[in-house]
Design a protein around this motif. Structure first.
Motif, PDB file in Angstrom:
ATOM      1  N   UNK A   1      15.851   2.586  -7.317  1.00  0.00           N
ATOM      2  CA  UNK A   1      15.452   1.219  -6.992  1.00  0.00           C
ATOM      3  C   UNK A   1      16.120   0.757  -5.692  1.00  0.00           C
ATOM      4  N   UNK A   2      17.403   1.044  -5.539  1.00  0.00           N
ATOM      5  CA  UNK A   2      18.107   0.658  -4.310  1.00  0.00           C
ATOM      6  C   UNK A   2      17.511   1.359  -3.099  1.00  0.00           C
ATOM      7  N   UNK A   3      17.238   2.660  -3.243  1.00  0.00           N
ATOM      8  CA  UNK A   3      16.646   3.398  -2.120  1.00  0.00           C
ATOM      9  C   UNK A   3      15.251   2.870  -1.794  1.00  0.00           C
ATOM     10  N   UNK A   4      14.462   2.566  -2.829  1.00  0.00           N
ATOM     11  CA  UNK A   4      13.116   2.045  -2.582  1.00  0.00           C
ATOM     12  C   UNK A   4      13.126   0.673  -1.948  1.00  0.00           C
ATOM     13  N   UNK A   5      14.034  -0.206  -2.370  1.00  0.00           N
ATOM     14  CA  UNK A   5      14.116  -1.552  -1.776  1.00  0.00           C
ATOM     15  C   UNK A   5      14.554  -1.460  -0.325  1.00  0.00           C
ATOM     16  N   UNK A   6      15.500  -0.569  -0.046  1.00  0.00           N
ATOM     17  CA  UNK A   6      15.938  -0.409   1.351  1.00  0.00           C
ATOM     18  C   UNK A   6      14.796   0.111   2.217  1.00  0.00           C
ATOM     19  N   UNK A   7      13.975   0.988   1.673  1.00  0.00           N
ATOM     20  CA  UNK A   7      12.826   1.492   2.424  1.00  0.00           C
ATOM     21  C   UNK A   7      11.809   0.384   2.689  1.00  0.00           C
ATOM     22  N   UNK A   8      11.592  -0.459   1.683  1.00  0.00           N
ATOM     23  CA  UNK A   8      10.666  -1.571   1.863  1.00  0.00           C
ATOM     24  C   UNK A   8      11.192  -2.565   2.891  1.00  0.00           C
ATOM     25  N   UNK A   9      12.481  -2.774   2.931  1.00  0.00           N
ATOM     26  CA  UNK A   9      13.049  -3.687   3.933  1.00  0.00           C
ATOM     27  C   UNK A   9      12.894  -3.130   5.344  1.00  0.00           C
ATOM     28  N   UNK A  10      13.109  -1.823   5.484  1.00  0.00           N
ATOM     29  CA  UNK A  10      12.904  -1.220   6.806  1.00  0.00           C
ATOM     30  C   UNK A  10      11.453  -1.345   7.247  1.00  0.00           C
ATOM     31  N   UNK A  11      10.541  -1.137   6.306  1.00  0.00           N
ATOM     32  CA  UNK A  11       9.129  -1.259   6.642  1.00  0.00           C
ATOM     33  C   UNK A  11       8.779  -2.698   7.014  1.00  0.00           C
ATOM     34  N   UNK A  12       9.396  -3.672   6.320  1.00  0.00           N
ATOM     35  CA  UNK A  12       9.120  -5.073   6.634  1.00  0.00           C
ATOM     36  C   UNK A  12       9.665  -5.446   8.004  1.00  0.00           C
ATOM     37  N   UNK A  13      10.849  -4.914   8.355  1.00  0.00           N
ATOM     38  CA  UNK A  13      11.418  -5.222   9.683  1.00  0.00           C
ATOM     39  C   UNK A  13      10.611  -4.595  10.800  1.00  0.00           C
ATOM     40  N   UNK A  14       9.937  -3.491  10.531  1.00  0.00           N
ATOM     41  CA  UNK A  14       9.146  -2.827  11.570  1.00  0.00           C
ATOM     42  C   UNK A  14       7.781  -3.463  11.773  1.00  0.00           C
ATOM     43  N   UNK A  15       7.351  -4.326  10.839  1.00  0.00           N
ATOM     44  CA  UNK A  15       6.043  -4.955  10.963  1.00  0.00           C
ATOM     45  C   UNK A  15       6.058  -6.045  12.016  1.00  0.00           C
ATOM     46  N   UNK A  16       4.940  -6.222  12.651  1.00  0.00           N
ATOM     47  CA  UNK A  16       4.797  -7.304  13.628  1.00  0.00           C
ATOM     48  C   UNK A  16       4.490  -8.613  12.899  1.00  0.00           C
ATOM     49  N   UNK A  17       4.840  -9.746  13.488  1.00  0.00           N
ATOM     50  CA  UNK A  17       4.525 -11.035  12.844  1.00  0.00           C
ATOM     51  C   UNK A  17       3.019 -11.213  12.698  1.00  0.00           C
TER      52      UNK A  17
ATOM     53  N   UNK B   1       6.968  -5.318  -6.706  1.00  0.00           N
ATOM     54  CA  UNK B   1       6.497  -5.215  -8.094  1.00  0.00           C
ATOM     55  C   UNK B   1       5.928  -3.824  -8.381  1.00  0.00           C
ATOM     56  N   UNK B   2       5.217  -3.260  -7.397  1.00  0.00           N
ATOM     57  CA  UNK B   2       4.685  -1.902  -7.585  1.00  0.00           C
ATOM     58  C   UNK B   2       5.808  -0.879  -7.702  1.00  0.00           C
ATOM     59  N   UNK B   3       6.904  -1.092  -6.951  1.00  0.00           N
ATOM     60  CA  UNK B   3       8.055  -0.190  -7.047  1.00  0.00           C
ATOM     61  C   UNK B   3       8.680  -0.235  -8.444  1.00  0.00           C
ATOM     62  N   UNK B   4       8.876  -1.452  -8.974  1.00  0.00           N
ATOM     63  CA  UNK B   4       9.457  -1.581 -10.308  1.00  0.00           C
ATOM     64  C   UNK B   4       8.553  -0.936 -11.365  1.00  0.00           C
ATOM     65  N   UNK B   5       7.258  -1.127 -11.219  1.00  0.00           N
ATOM     66  CA  UNK B   5       6.328  -0.542 -12.190  1.00  0.00           C
ATOM     67  C   UNK B   5       6.361   0.979 -12.136  1.00  0.00           C
ATOM     68  N   UNK B   6       6.434   1.519 -10.923  1.00  0.00           N
ATOM     69  CA  UNK B   6       6.482   2.982 -10.790  1.00  0.00           C
ATOM     70  C   UNK B   6       7.779   3.560 -11.363  1.00  0.00           C
ATOM     71  N   UNK B   7       8.885   2.862 -11.149  1.00  0.00           N
ATOM     72  CA  UNK B   7      10.156   3.359 -11.674  1.00  0.00           C
ATOM     73  C   UNK B   7      10.185   3.347 -13.197  1.00  0.00           C
ATOM     74  N   UNK B   8       9.628   2.305 -13.789  1.00  0.00           N
ATOM     75  CA  UNK B   8       9.580   2.262 -15.253  1.00  0.00           C
ATOM     76  C   UNK B   8       8.681   3.368 -15.806  1.00  0.00           C
ATOM     77  N   UNK B   9       7.577   3.647 -15.096  1.00  0.00           N
ATOM     78  CA  UNK B   9       6.703   4.736 -15.529  1.00  0.00           C
ATOM     79  C   UNK B   9       7.415   6.079 -15.408  1.00  0.00           C
ATOM     80  N   UNK B  10       8.118   6.289 -14.279  1.00  0.00           N
ATOM     81  CA  UNK B  10       8.852   7.541 -14.095  1.00  0.00           C
ATOM     82  C   UNK B  10       9.951   7.701 -15.134  1.00  0.00           C
ATOM     83  N   UNK B  11      10.597   6.591 -15.488  1.00  0.00           N
ATOM     84  CA  UNK B  11      11.649   6.668 -16.503  1.00  0.00           C
ATOM     85  C   UNK B  11      11.080   7.161 -17.844  1.00  0.00           C
ATOM     86  N   UNK B  12       9.931   6.591 -18.233  1.00  0.00           N
ATOM     87  CA  UNK B  12       9.319   7.011 -19.495  1.00  0.00           C
ATOM     88  C   UNK B  12       8.879   8.471 -19.437  1.00  0.00           C
TER      89      UNK B  12
END
Length: 351
Positions: A176-192, A220-231
C-alpha cells in the motif's frame, strides 16, 4: 406468611426491579444491586438448602449440591410469577429438581434400571490395578493420553494462523505504501487541468500544487486490488487451494494468480529476514537450513590440456610418445623463416 418467606419476596422484588425488560445487562449499579439481593436470597434459603441436601442423601457431595442449588435459585428467579404462587414454591421445586438430577448423575445405582442389574456407584478416585499389576486409580485409567498432543497441535495451528495473518498484514501495508507513493509521483508529473490553466495563465508551466495528492479513484482501486491479492495469497499460498482463489476473481487466469503468489512469496521471505517482528521465524528458518544435509560440492570442470582426451572412444587409436633426444654432437639446424625460402619477384616486397 413466615418471616423468611417475606424476606425472600422482598429480595426477589429487588432483583426484578434492577433487571431491564429488554434483557440487556444494565448498568454497574444495577448489577451490584442484583448480586447483593441474590446473596441475601442464598443466605435466607441456606437452611432450606441444607434440609433438601440431607433429604436426598447428598451430604457426601455437599459442594456439588450447593452449586446446583445456586443454579436452582437462578432458575426460580427467572420463572417466578407473583400472580401464580409465592417465590418459596418456585424455589422448592427448582431445588428438588436440581438435586434429583445431581443424585441420578452421581449415584446411578439409585435408578430403577440400575437396581435391576444391581449396579453400584463407586468414586473415580477408588484404587485399582493395571494389567501389569501396578496400583493406580480409575482417574488415571480414564485419562486421555492424546489430550496433550491435541492441545499442542491446536496451539501450534493457532500460532501459525496468527503469524500468517501478521505476515499478510505487513505485506499489504508495504504494498500500500509503495502504491500510494507511485500514485503521488504520477500525480506530480501530470499537467494542470485546462480550465485552471485558462483561468490562471500566469501560472508557470511547472505548477503542480493542485495535484499534491493521488487521485481518489485510483487510490480506491489500489485498496480494492490489495484486498483481492490478500485473499488470493491467503487461499493459494497458505491453504493451497488455487481453485478457490480463482473463484474470487473470475477475470484472473491461473497464470496471473501464480505470478501474484510468486511475487508475494518473495516479498514475504524478505519481510521475515528484515522485519524484527519476525526475528524468531528467521532464526527458526536458519536453524532448519543449518540442520539440513549439506549439498555435495559441484566438481570443478577439468582444464583443457594440450594432449587429446585419451578416454574418449574416438581417440583410442592415437598414440602419443615422447620425442627422441638429440645427440650432443649432432649439428644444429638453423631455424629459417618460411618467407626467406620463397624467391622474391621483382617489384614485390618480401616480409
Amino acid at each position: 406468611m413466615s418471616k423468611s418467606t417475606e424476606a425472600l419476596e422482598v429480595a426477589v422484588a429487588e432483583v426484578i426491579a434492577n433487571k431491564n425488560s429488554d434483557g440487556s445487562p444494565g448498568s454497574a449499579r444495577q448489577r451490584a444491586n442484583i448480586d447483593r439481593a441474590f446473596s441475601r436470597i442464598l443466605k435466607i434459603a441456606a437452611p432450606r438448602i441444607r434440609h433438601f441436601i440431607r433429604q436426598y442423601g447428598l451430604s457426601a457431595f455437599h459442594e456439588d449440591a450447593e452449586q446446583v442449588c445456586a443454579i436452582a435459585v437462578h432458575r426460580a428467579i427467572e420463572a417466578y410469577d407473583p400472580t401464580k404462587a409465592k417465590f418459596t414454591t418456585f424455589l422448592n421445586w427448582q431445588i428438588r429438581g436440581e438435586l434429583q438430577s445431581l443424585r441420578f448423575r452421581l449415584m446411578t445405582d439409585q435408578r430403577p434400571s440400575a437396581r435391576k442389574v444391581e449396579a453400584v456407584t463407586i468414586t473415580i478416585h477408588a484404587g485399582t490395578t493395571t494389567p501389569d499389576g501396578e496400583e493406580t486409580s480409575l482417574e488415571a485409567l480414564v485419562e486421555d493420553e492424546e489430550a496433550l498432543e491435541r492441545t499442542e497441535r491446536a496451539a501450534s495451528d493457532h500460532l501459525a494462523h496468527e503469524t500468517c495473518a501478521a505476515l499478510l498484514d505487513a505485506y499489504v501495508e508495504a504494498e500500500r505504501k509503495a502504491g500510494i507513493e507511485q500514485l503521488r509521483k504520477r500525480a506530480r508529473a501530470r499537467r494542470p487541468k485546462r480550465d485552471m490553466r485558462e483561468a490562471r495563465p500566469d501560472l508557470p508551466v511547472s505548477f503542480r500544487a493542485h495535484l499534491a495528492g493521488p487521485d481518489p479513484e485510483e487510490l480506491a482501486a489500489l485498496h480494492e486490488r490489495l484486498e483481492r491479492d490478500r485473499a488470493i495469497i491467503e487461499r493459494s499460498l497458505f491453504s493451497g487451494d488455487t481453485r478457490e482463489a480463482l473463484s474470487l476473481d473470475t477475470s484472473l487466469t491461473r497464470e496471473r494468480i501464480r505470478q501474484i503468489v510468486r511475487r508475494a512469496s518473495k516479498q514475504l521471505a524478505r519481510l521475515v529476514q528484515t522485519d524484527p517482528r519476525f526475528a524468531m521465524l528467521a532464526e527458526q528458518a536458519g536453524l532448519e537450513r543449518a540442520g539440513a544435509p549439506a549439498e555435495k560440492p559441484t566438481p570443478a570442470p577439468a582444464q583443457a590440456g594440450i594432449l587429446p582426451a585419451m578416454h574418449q572412444p574416438h581417440n583410442r587409436a592415437i598414440t602419443v610418445s615422447k620425442p627422441a633426444e638429440r645427440p650432443a654432437d649432432a649439428p644444429h639446424e638453423l631455424d629459417v623463416p618460411v618467407a626467406a625460402l620463397i624467391p622474391q619477384q621483382p617489384g614485390r616486397l618480401s616480409l
